[in-house]
Design a protein around this motif. Structure first.
Motif, PDB file in Angstrom:
ATOM      1  N   LEU A  41       0.825  -1.209   0.000  1.00  0.00           N
ATOM      2  CA  LEU A  41       0.000   0.000   0.000  1.00  0.00           C
ATOM      3  C   LEU A  41       0.858   1.256   0.000  1.00  0.00           C
ATOM      4  O   LEU A  41       0.485   2.281  -0.595  1.00  0.00           O
ATOM      5  CB  LEU A  41      -0.930  -0.012   1.212  1.00  0.00           C
ATOM      6  N   THR A  42       2.008   1.176   0.643  1.00  0.00           N
ATOM      7  CA  THR A  42       2.931   2.321   0.640  1.00  0.00           C
ATOM      8  C   THR A  42       3.613   2.457  -0.718  1.00  0.00           C
ATOM      9  O   THR A  42       3.733   3.566  -1.258  1.00  0.00           O
ATOM     10  CB  THR A  42       3.978   2.141   1.752  1.00  0.00           C
ATOM     11  N   ASP A  63      -3.707   8.818   1.324  1.00  0.00           N
ATOM     12  CA  ASP A  63      -4.487   9.300   2.469  1.00  0.00           C
ATOM     13  C   ASP A  63      -5.058   8.169   3.320  1.00  0.00           C
ATOM     14  O   ASP A  63      -5.958   8.397   4.130  1.00  0.00           O
ATOM     15  CB  ASP A  63      -5.618  10.213   1.978  1.00  0.00           C
ATOM     16  N   ILE A  64      -4.571   6.947   3.168  1.00  0.00           N
ATOM     17  CA  ILE A  64      -5.036   5.824   3.987  1.00  0.00           C
ATOM     18  C   ILE A  64      -4.049   5.615   5.129  1.00  0.00           C
ATOM     19  O   ILE A  64      -2.867   5.339   4.917  1.00  0.00           O
ATOM     20  CB  ILE A  64      -5.156   4.524   3.156  1.00  0.00           C
ATOM     21  N   ALA A  65      -4.527   5.763   6.356  1.00  0.00           N
ATOM     22  CA  ALA A  65      -3.680   5.539   7.534  1.00  0.00           C
ATOM     23  C   ALA A  65      -3.543   4.044   7.791  1.00  0.00           C
ATOM     24  O   ALA A  65      -4.514   3.289   7.657  1.00  0.00           O
ATOM     25  CB  ALA A  65      -4.277   6.232   8.752  1.00  0.00           C
ATOM     26  N   LEU A  66      -2.348   3.618   8.142  1.00  0.00           N
ATOM     27  CA  LEU A  66      -2.087   2.205   8.417  1.00  0.00           C
ATOM     28  C   LEU A  66      -1.716   2.016   9.878  1.00  0.00           C
ATOM     29  O   LEU A  66      -0.739   2.597  10.359  1.00  0.00           O
ATOM     30  CB  LEU A  66      -0.956   1.681   7.524  1.00  0.00           C
ATOM     31  N   PHE A  67      -2.510   1.211  10.568  1.00  0.00           N
ATOM     32  CA  PHE A  67      -2.251   0.886  11.962  1.00  0.00           C
ATOM     33  C   PHE A  67      -2.009  -0.615  12.087  1.00  0.00           C
ATOM     34  O   PHE A  67      -2.520  -1.406  11.290  1.00  0.00           O
ATOM     35  CB  PHE A  67      -3.440   1.284  12.842  1.00  0.00           C
ATOM     36  N   HIS A  68      -1.229  -0.990  13.072  1.00  0.00           N
ATOM     37  CA  HIS A  68      -0.996  -2.414  13.333  1.00  0.00           C
ATOM     38  C   HIS A  68      -1.278  -2.674  14.801  1.00  0.00           C
ATOM     39  O   HIS A  68      -0.769  -1.980  15.680  1.00  0.00           O
ATOM     40  CB  HIS A  68       0.450  -2.795  13.002  1.00  0.00           C
ATOM     41  N   TYR A  69      -2.108  -3.676  15.065  1.00  0.00           N
ATOM     42  CA  TYR A  69      -2.491  -4.049  16.416  1.00  0.00           C
ATOM     43  C   TYR A  69      -1.884  -5.424  16.706  1.00  0.00           C
ATOM     44  O   TYR A  69      -2.140  -6.373  15.968  1.00  0.00           O
ATOM     45  CB  TYR A  69      -4.025  -4.087  16.511  1.00  0.00           C
ATOM     46  N   THR A  91       6.252   2.286   6.961  1.00  0.00           N
ATOM     47  CA  THR A  91       4.917   2.072   6.389  1.00  0.00           C
ATOM     48  C   THR A  91       3.765   2.386   7.335  1.00  0.00           C
ATOM     49  O   THR A  91       2.703   2.836   6.899  1.00  0.00           O
ATOM     50  CB  THR A  91       4.763   0.614   5.919  1.00  0.00           C
ATOM     51  N   LEU A  92       3.947   2.157   8.647  1.00  0.00           N
ATOM     52  CA  LEU A  92       2.841   2.273   9.591  1.00  0.00           C
ATOM     53  C   LEU A  92       2.764   3.656  10.215  1.00  0.00           C
ATOM     54  O   LEU A  92       3.786   4.308  10.454  1.00  0.00           O
ATOM     55  CB  LEU A  92       2.982   1.231  10.704  1.00  0.00           C
ATOM     56  N   SER A 118      11.213   5.848  14.826  1.00  0.00           N
ATOM     57  CA  SER A 118      10.289   6.972  15.025  1.00  0.00           C
ATOM     58  C   SER A 118       8.838   6.521  15.027  1.00  0.00           C
ATOM     59  O   SER A 118       7.930   7.357  15.053  1.00  0.00           O
ATOM     60  CB  SER A 118      10.499   8.009  13.913  1.00  0.00           C
ATOM     61  N   LEU A 119       8.617   5.217  15.010  1.00  0.00           N
ATOM     62  CA  LEU A 119       7.252   4.693  14.967  1.00  0.00           C
ATOM     63  C   LEU A 119       6.483   5.050  16.234  1.00  0.00           C
ATOM     64  O   LEU A 119       7.000   4.958  17.346  1.00  0.00           O
ATOM     65  CB  LEU A 119       7.295   3.176  14.784  1.00  0.00           C
TER      66      LEU A 119
END
Length: 402
Positions: free
Chosen positions: A120-121, A132-138, A157-158, A176-177
């Motif tokens: 996606l990146t 403009d799509i935010a990427l989160f990882h849980y 990427t995240l 820096s994440l």
């Protein structure tokens, strides 16, 4: 492997979905569902889609495709089904490209999810790729055990990472994440665990949720159960399973050894939903259920048998950085559950441990102390956002309906 549709369904509600969850196995489905239920309870207008399983659908998400019936773990298992995973990857990517959710939350399953984030990146769809799509990882990948370099790819990427365990925040200090300890929802006081301790209840036998590991592990459990019942003939056992195709494997193996399977009942997880399965002891594969059993204070042991090639590769990559496989053992750095792995996972050793759980009262006393310590460790400090609050806050920052 199941048949893939030519295309996944479009969003049920008009407009861009607020968030898409992607979870590739039962544990991620369950964790995501807990988050989705909380988010929708506070804001029913949220538009949530999911590649996951029935738990997320029950929590209120639009389930686009059930990912939980085929998940594989290990080098050999993935390579043997590589063409299927390539098609699945391409079609998930195509869905995101077409329907443009405001955010994607990848839950665990890093082998596929981190590749999706990278794609996606690369395509310029994610915020860090210029889109403009935010990427989160849980749920953090276990970079403290192996593949520590992943943290630098994640940084690229995240937009944010929510971790279950407090020590994991430090693992990303040299990046820096944006990393947050959001706690383990299974440890929250109001969370209903799938199991509970009860002195006179059946023994739980938990071979896992993936067909190939189940086929390797369940015969060992049957052997252990047969030996155990020689001295405890009145005991009963329950095997919780996710449904087909695991149920068929369990039935086939039980049919081949009916004497060993005597006293065992196969129960689908869905049938026990909302009502914790009582258990007096447990023999289990490592995984999410081992965490649930530890938080419920059920004594027992962990066993695991992987494909020998997968095990050898995993041992090489880990390189002795961790002593344990079970998460409770890792977190407390001691044998909450004795681990019997590969050739050490013999019916005789497992039967002896199971007998000790009933014959030695000190085991239950220690288990209760471990349970209480784990629950305290896995809860965020008062005023600290949990996973649902973390994601909702991130959506508000995007101008979505968090």
């Amino acid at each position: 492997m199941p048949e893939l549709p030519a295309a996944f369904p479009p969003p049920e509600k008009p407009g861009r979905p607020d968030i898409l969850f992607v979870a590739g196995e039962h544990s991620g489905d369950e964790l995501s569902a807990a988050v989705i239920a909380k988010m929708l309870a506070k804001n029913p207008a949220l538009k949530i889609a999911a590649f996951g399983g029935n738990d997320m659908r029950a929590a209120g998400a639009q389930l686009l495709f059930d990912m939980t019936t085929f998940s594989a773990v290990g080098f050999v298992e993935v390579v043997s089904n590589l063409s299927f995973y390539k098609k699945l990857f391409a079609r998930i990517l195509a869905w995101v490209r077409e329907h443009r959710p405001r955010a994607v939350c990848f839950t665990d399953f890093p082998g596929m999810n981190l590749r999706l984030a990278k794609a996606l990146t690369r395509e310029g769809l994610s915020r860090k790729g210029g889109g403009d799509i935010a990427l989160f990882h849980y749920v953090s990948p276990q970079i403290w055990a192996w593949k520590a370099h992943r943290r630098f790819e994640m940084e690229k990427t995240l937009d944010s990472l929510g971790v279950l365990f407090p020590f994991e925040v430090k693992c990303y200090e040299d990046t820096s994440l944006d990393v947050h300890f959001v706690g383990d929802p299974f440890a929250e006081p109001d969370h209903v665990l799938p199991v509970r301790y009860e002195a006179g209840a059946p023994v739980l036998l938990l071979p896992g949720s993936r067909p190939k590991p189940v086929a390797r592990i369940f015969p060992v459990l049957l052997g252990a159960w047969k030996i155990f019942r020689e001295t405890h003939p009145d005991k009963r056992a329950v095997v919780l399973h996710p449904g087909e195709p695991v149920r068929s494997i369990l039935q086939e193996l039980s049919g081949k050894n009916p004497e060993a399977a005597r006293g065992i009942e196969l129960v689908p997880v869905d049938a026990a939903a909302g009502a914790p399965q009582p258990a007096s002891a447990v023999l289990m594969s490592s995984g999410t259920m081992s965490r649930s059993c530890s938080l419920a204070g059920v004594p027992g042991a962990i066993l695991y048998r992987a494909n020998p090639i997968t095990w050898a590769l995993g041992s090489y990559w880990v390189g002795g950085r961790i002593r344990y496989l079970g998460m409770a053992n890792i977190l407390l750095d001691r044998d909450v559950y004795p681990e019997f792995l590969q050739k050490d996972a013999t019916p005789e050793k497992l039967a002896a441990r199971l007998s000790a759980c009933f014959d030695d009262p000190k085991i239950l006393e220690t288990m209760r102390r471990d349970r209480d310590e784990l629950r305290a460790l896995l809860r965020p400090a008062p005023g600290t956002p949990d996973a649902a609050e973390w994601l909702s806050g991130k959506l508000r920052e995007l101008g979505a309906r968090g």
